[in-house]
Structures are given as C-alpha cells and as structure tokens.
Write an enzyme that holds these catalytic residues in place. Sequence first.
Site, PDB file in Angstrom:
ATOM      1  CG  HIS A   4      -3.186   3.245   1.599  1.00  0.00           C
ATOM      2  ND1 HIS A   4      -3.580   2.862   0.334  1.00  0.00           N
ATOM      3  CD2 HIS A   4      -3.515   2.209   2.424  1.00  0.00           C
ATOM      4  CE1 HIS A   4      -4.117   1.656   0.385  1.00  0.00           C
ATOM      5  NE2 HIS A   4      -4.086   1.242   1.647  1.00  0.00           N
ATOM      6  CB  CYS A  52      -0.937   0.011   1.201  1.00  0.00           C
ATOM      7  SG  CYS A  52      -1.972  -1.458   1.304  1.00  0.00           S
ATOM      8  CG  ASN A  59      -6.991  -0.837   0.363  1.00  0.00           C
ATOM      9  OD1 ASN A  59      -6.126  -0.590  -0.453  1.00  0.00           O
ATOM     10  ND2 ASN A  59      -6.721  -1.210   1.605  1.00  0.00           N
TER      11      ASN A  59
END
Length: 315
Positions: A241, A113, A271
Amino acid sequence: MTGSRVVALGHYQPAKVLTNDDLAAMVDTSDEWITSRVGIKTRHVAGPDEPVDELAAHAGAKALAAAGLTPADVDLVLVATSTAINRSPNMAARVAARLGMKSPAVMDLNVVCSGFTHALATADHAVRAGSATRALVIGADKMAEIADWADRTTCVLVGDGAGAAVVEACADGEEPGIGPVLWGSVPEMGHAVRIEGTPPRFAQEGQSVYRWATTQLPPIARKVCERAGVTPEELAAVVLHQANLRIIEPVAQKIGAVNAVIARDVVDSGNTSAASIPMALSKLIERGEIESGAPVLLFGFGGNLSYAGQVIRCP
C-alpha cells in the site's frame, strides 16, 4: 474447485496535479518538509464533477481492454472504496451501469487502504467456489474529497485515482495465479486511522500507524510468501500500500525481497487508499518492469489497522 489468475490491469488518475509547492501556498508546509517526512512530490486530485464511480469505471474499462474482453464477459464486479458518499446504488452497481454490463453481481468492500487485496481475495474465492467465472476488481478512492485541507499532517498525503484487475478461472491443469490470502486486523487500534463525521474527514495517528506498519507487518508479509510457496528472494516485485515512502522502504527491506522491484508510486500519486496497489502494479506492468508469470507480492494495510496480502503471478 479451480484456481484463478489476474489476466490484465488498468489504472486511471484525474488530470489535475497538485504539487508540494501548491500545498505550501495553502497550509504551513514546504516541499522539503513533505518530501523528508513522507516522500511525496505530487498527487492527482479529482474535481467535484468526477465521482468515485467515474474514476473506477475508467480504470475498469482499461483493464478490460488490456484483457481483450468486453463488459458482457464479466459476471462479478467488486469495488473497494471508503469514499463512497452515496450509499445506493453502490459503487459496483454504478460502475456496471457506466460500462453497460448486463447482470453482474455487484458488491462494494470498505476495508480502506487494504480494500483491494481483500477484494482480490474475495474474487479468487468466488471463482474457486464456482459462483463467478470472471470478475472485475477495482480499488477506487477520492481521498481529496474527505481531506482536511487545513491540517498539514494529513492533507499532504492524499490523492485520487483508481486501479482495476480482471480475474478469471485458470484453465484445466494450470497452476493458480493468485496465492492464498493472509488477512486480519487489530480492532482495538482501529481508531488510529479514521474517516468520520458529517461531512466525513480523514484523520490518523501517524506515529502509531508508522510503528505498527514497520514492526508488525514484515513477518506477516513473509508468511504470505510462505503460504504461496515462494521465498522473498524469489519475488520479482513488491507492491505495498502506497502510504508513505518512510513506511514502504523499511517494510520492503525487512521482508527480504532483495531481488524485487519495489513500487514507489506514492512519490507521484500520494496515498490513494484502496486504489494505490492496483495503480502501482498497473504502472509497473505498463512500463515493462515485471516479466509475465513472475511472482509479485501484493500487501495492503492501514484503515481499521487491517491487512491482507497474496502473491500473484504477473499477467
């Protein structure tokens, strides 16, 4: 040594959209359950005929077009991804081939990530060292391919997509447009986010990640600003993020960026791992929400319990 700057961005998402109601027909969940816990409403999902390098190439082509450049103008391609099923050619080489590049250096980075902010720092360092003049930096992931669609705690989170940035050397006398990176990890807690097995599957310890992100990361993000010579109050935007709205909002608040636009693309995209920061930033710029030259904090965190952040000047 000279500094570098981001000159343009681009993003790409697959056409198929999966809503919370769609997921409720697949697993024991509901729109209310998902929205209240992670803030996500929709996510884009790639099909089996849409590999990671295709998503990445679309985003890269858009970034190059926005910069007024051709693939031949790039001498370094960096792709941040953790969902490259095939090992070789790597994603960067596949992207270079799709775009018709001649002889760029091609490297993949797997920091999950926080991959894009690691890759952006690597491009900045390469330009500063004189080993590259112009880089195409891409974050691309196909998280739906590694999701356990029977696990309602994780399958509701993920989406697919790619975001790209063009990085080039600053002109003589021009202030650097990419600030110093601050990066690190917590190796002993790396098990908290995992992509393991055959076939690989995504799993995480959600509460551990939440506690770490909301308590440990805000002071690190403030130190990123300090290294760049800006205060949190001076930030025009904060692009974290896009993991979970319940993480993004408290972390942004604790950073103290009271005048900043806070990216919340997670609501529409889920995500998307390494793609999340460049996608969210590209959309903010496309909508005209950040002025050219304004300071923007980019801060990636997650898999490996790693983090990396820098302040850039908006192109």
